[in-house]
Design an enzyme around this catalytic site. Structure first.
Site, short mmCIF file in Angstrom:
data_model
loop_
_atom_site.label_atom_id
_atom_site.label_comp_id
_atom_site.label_asym_id
_atom_site.label_seq_id
_atom_site.Cartn_x
_atom_site.Cartn_y
_atom_site.Cartn_z
N GLU A 123 -13.28 -54.57 -15.11
CA GLU A 123 -12.41 -53.40 -15.29
C GLU A 123 -10.97 -53.90 -15.32
OE1 GLU A 123 -10.47 -50.32 -15.92
OE2 GLU A 123 -12.62 -49.91 -15.72
N ASN B 282 -11.95 -42.91 -17.80
CA ASN B 282 -11.81 -41.49 -18.13
C ASN B 282 -12.89 -40.63 -17.48
OD1 ASN B 282 -9.47 -41.15 -19.54
ND2 ASN B 282 -10.40 -41.08 -21.56
N THR B 283 -13.98 -41.25 -17.04
CA THR B 283 -15.02 -40.47 -16.35
C THR B 283 -14.41 -39.71 -15.18
OG1 THR B 283 -16.70 -42.11 -16.94
CG2 THR B 283 -17.26 -40.57 -15.18
N GLY C 34 -19.25 -30.83 -16.65
CA GLY C 34 -20.63 -31.14 -16.31
C GLY C 34 -21.27 -32.02 -17.36
N VAL D 240 -10.44 -58.41 -20.62
CA VAL D 240 -11.21 -59.22 -21.56
C VAL D 240 -10.42 -59.34 -22.86
CG1 VAL D 240 -13.36 -59.40 -22.88
CG2 VAL D 240 -13.41 -58.57 -20.51
N HIS E 141 -7.87 -30.88 -26.84
CA HIS E 141 -8.47 -29.93 -25.89
C HIS E 141 -7.54 -28.73 -25.74
CE1 HIS E 141 -10.21 -28.15 -22.31
NE2 HIS E 141 -11.23 -28.97 -22.42
N GLU F 26 -13.48 -26.70 -19.10
CA GLU F 26 -14.10 -25.60 -19.84
C GLU F 26 -14.91 -24.68 -18.94
OE1 GLU F 26 -15.97 -25.75 -24.30
OE2 GLU F 26 -14.67 -27.30 -23.51
N ARG G 224 -13.81 -26.21 -29.33
CA ARG G 224 -12.47 -26.63 -28.93
C ARG G 224 -11.50 -26.63 -30.10
NH1 ARG G 224 -14.06 -31.53 -24.71
NH2 ARG G 224 -14.68 -30.14 -23.01
N GLU H 93 -17.64 -43.38 -25.15
CA GLU H 93 -16.61 -42.94 -26.08
C GLU H 93 -16.16 -44.05 -27.04
OE1 GLU H 93 -12.26 -40.63 -26.04
OE2 GLU H 93 -13.24 -41.14 -24.15
#
Length: 465
Positions: free
Chosen positions: A48, A56-57, A63, A170, A257, A272, A296, A429
């Site tokens: 990381e 972004n999680t 949900g 990396v 969004h 949402e 959206r 993503e």
């Protein structure tokens, strides 16, 4: 009270020279793929670049979408893979990669079960825009899905003693003379360069929603838009992939969004689920102007078309009690509160009678389940009548990059000729094509778990084959 879990990344001094699989990115995709690979007997490592894990999680709030789950049945919802597929395809403007979408829609329920098998239970459901059924799974506490998942997955990573290093960037995915991936070259926290060998690499780096130059390159019309993304979402995985020979797809498909609070320097996505649980949108005069749970793209365009280019979410205590994230929004000053609708209207410089009439008309629509004004048919399980009342000022912002690396449903990365790059895999993503021109809320978290699992499985197959 139980002590709050705090994940401790590995000390860089314990970094080894060789692993079976090198995973780049510590969001849900990266951690799920590492856990799955480990359970199949492989030796994974996660790198990381940021000082904190989760990517972004961490910012996901609504949900995880899935159809035909036991959780749905427990809530009296009968669903089908076919409907899930069809509504996602329609929501994406029929531009979705059908191979990816077919695998996605038919493996989401299995991924909910996989999480439950690991003690990560999503026992409550809600609904998001573009969906006809409640298929957005979340924890029973109704806590925002992202931070919940990162915490629970990182507990698994720590329990299984899977090496995860932060502050490692990396620089390249390396190949042998035959063109097979055989490791990476990375910059360590102290600035040293190191080559780490591995039989396979999984790109789980997320999108490029925080890279203003890339956004402007592919979508000049979005120049100057704020973003909901964490600062590390700069598209590094796309460069690593293309340098290794990968193709990119649909790079101009960037999602805005509709509901982002951005009156402060930092933009906060208002999930949402707030609309899914019954909130409405009103303009500066206090009138509704759109079906709040359309896709959206449609809702964002409707807000942008307003003279102010912004709007207000209106909700009550009943809705607030169903979306725990509102407590956080309120704690940082994003929520306007009124004991009555008249008081709320006064604080918003709105005509009180207009706002009251709008809410009254909406409450009648809920009671009759007939929204004559905008044909909304979902998120109508409760009206707006239980004070106090709340408003959140919102406007559209860059949220998600639907384009990315070209990969097949086995998470194998493809070159411009559609050929597999041996040993290079990608999920989440960073991969383009699944969502078409509009991602449905709740599909991104589903994508991370579905294709994180798949990457772990397919790497095992590749190495053992």
């Amino acid at each position: 009270m139980a002590e709050k879990f705090r994940f401790e990344p590995n000390d860089i001094s314990t970094l080894q020279d060789n692993y079976d699989v090198i995973i780049i990115g510590s969001g849900s995709t990266g951690m799920v793929s590492a856990i799955q690979a480990h359970e199949l007997g492989l030796k994974p490592v996660i790198f990381e670049k940021m000082p904190k894990i989760g990517g972004n999680t961490m910012r996901a709030s609504s949900g995880m979408n899935a159809a035909e789950t036991n959780v749905q049945l427990h809530h009296g919802v009968v669903d089908s893979y076919e409907d899930f597929y069809a509504e996602t395809l329609k929501g994406g403007g029929d531009l979705n990669d059908k191979e990816l979408l077919g695998y996605f829609s038919s493996h989401a329920a299995l991924s909910v079960d996989w999480l439950a098998d690991h003690g990560i239970r999503l026992d409550d459901i809600t609904i998001t825009g573009g969906m006809s059924k409640m298929r957005t799974h979340r924890p029973a506490s109704m806590a925002p899905i992202g931070a919940f998942l990162v915490t629970e997955l990182s507990k698994q990573v720590q329990k299984e003693q899977l090496p995860l290093f932060v502050g490692v960037t990396v620089n390249s995915v390396d190949k042998d003379a035959e063109g097979k991936v055989n490791g990476v070259t990375a910059t360590l926290p102290n600035g040293d360069k190191k080559t780490i060998s591995g039989k396979a690499v999984i790109l789980a780096t997320g999108g490029f929603g925080a890279n203003t130059e890339m956004i402007e390159k592919y979508r000049p019309d979005l120049k100057g838009y704020k973003t909901t993304n964490q600062p590390g979402a700069t598209g590094d995985g796309l460069k690593l992939a293309t340098d290794a020979g990968a193709a990119l797809v649909q790079m101009d498909q960037i999602q805005v969004h509709p509901t982002v609070q951005q009156d402060n320097p930092h933009a906060f996505l208002i999930g949402e689920a707030v609309r899914g649980e019954g909130a409405i949108l009103v303009n500066a005069q206090g009138n509704r102007f759109v079906n709040e749970l359309n896709t959206r793209k449609v809702v964002s365009n409707a807000i942008t078309a307003l003279p102010e280019h912004s709007a207000y979410l209106i909700l009550d205590q009943g809705i607030r009690s169903r979306v725990k994230a509102i407590e956080f929004y309120d704690s940082i000053g994003l929520v306007v509160t009124g004991a009555s609708l008249s008081e709320l209207a006064g604080k918003l410089n709105m005509d009180a009678s207009t706002l009251s009439e709008t809410v009254s008309t909406w409450n009648t629509a809920v009671a009759d389940h007939d929204d004559k004004a905008f044909d909304r048919s979902t998120g109508m399980d409760r009206d707006i009548s239980a004070g106090p009342f709340f408003a959140i000022h919102i406007a559209p912002a860059v949220h998600y990059t639907m384009g990315g690396v070209k990969a097949n449903h086995k998470t194998q990365v493809l070159n411009e000729d559609g050929q597999i790059i041996p040993g290079l895999f990608a999920g989440g993503e960073v991969v383009g094509g699944l969502h078409g021109n509009n991602r449905i809320g709740g599909n991104s978290i589903a994508e991370t778990v579905i294709f994180g699992r798949q990457a772990g499985e397919q790497v095992y197959d590749y190495i053992k084959g």
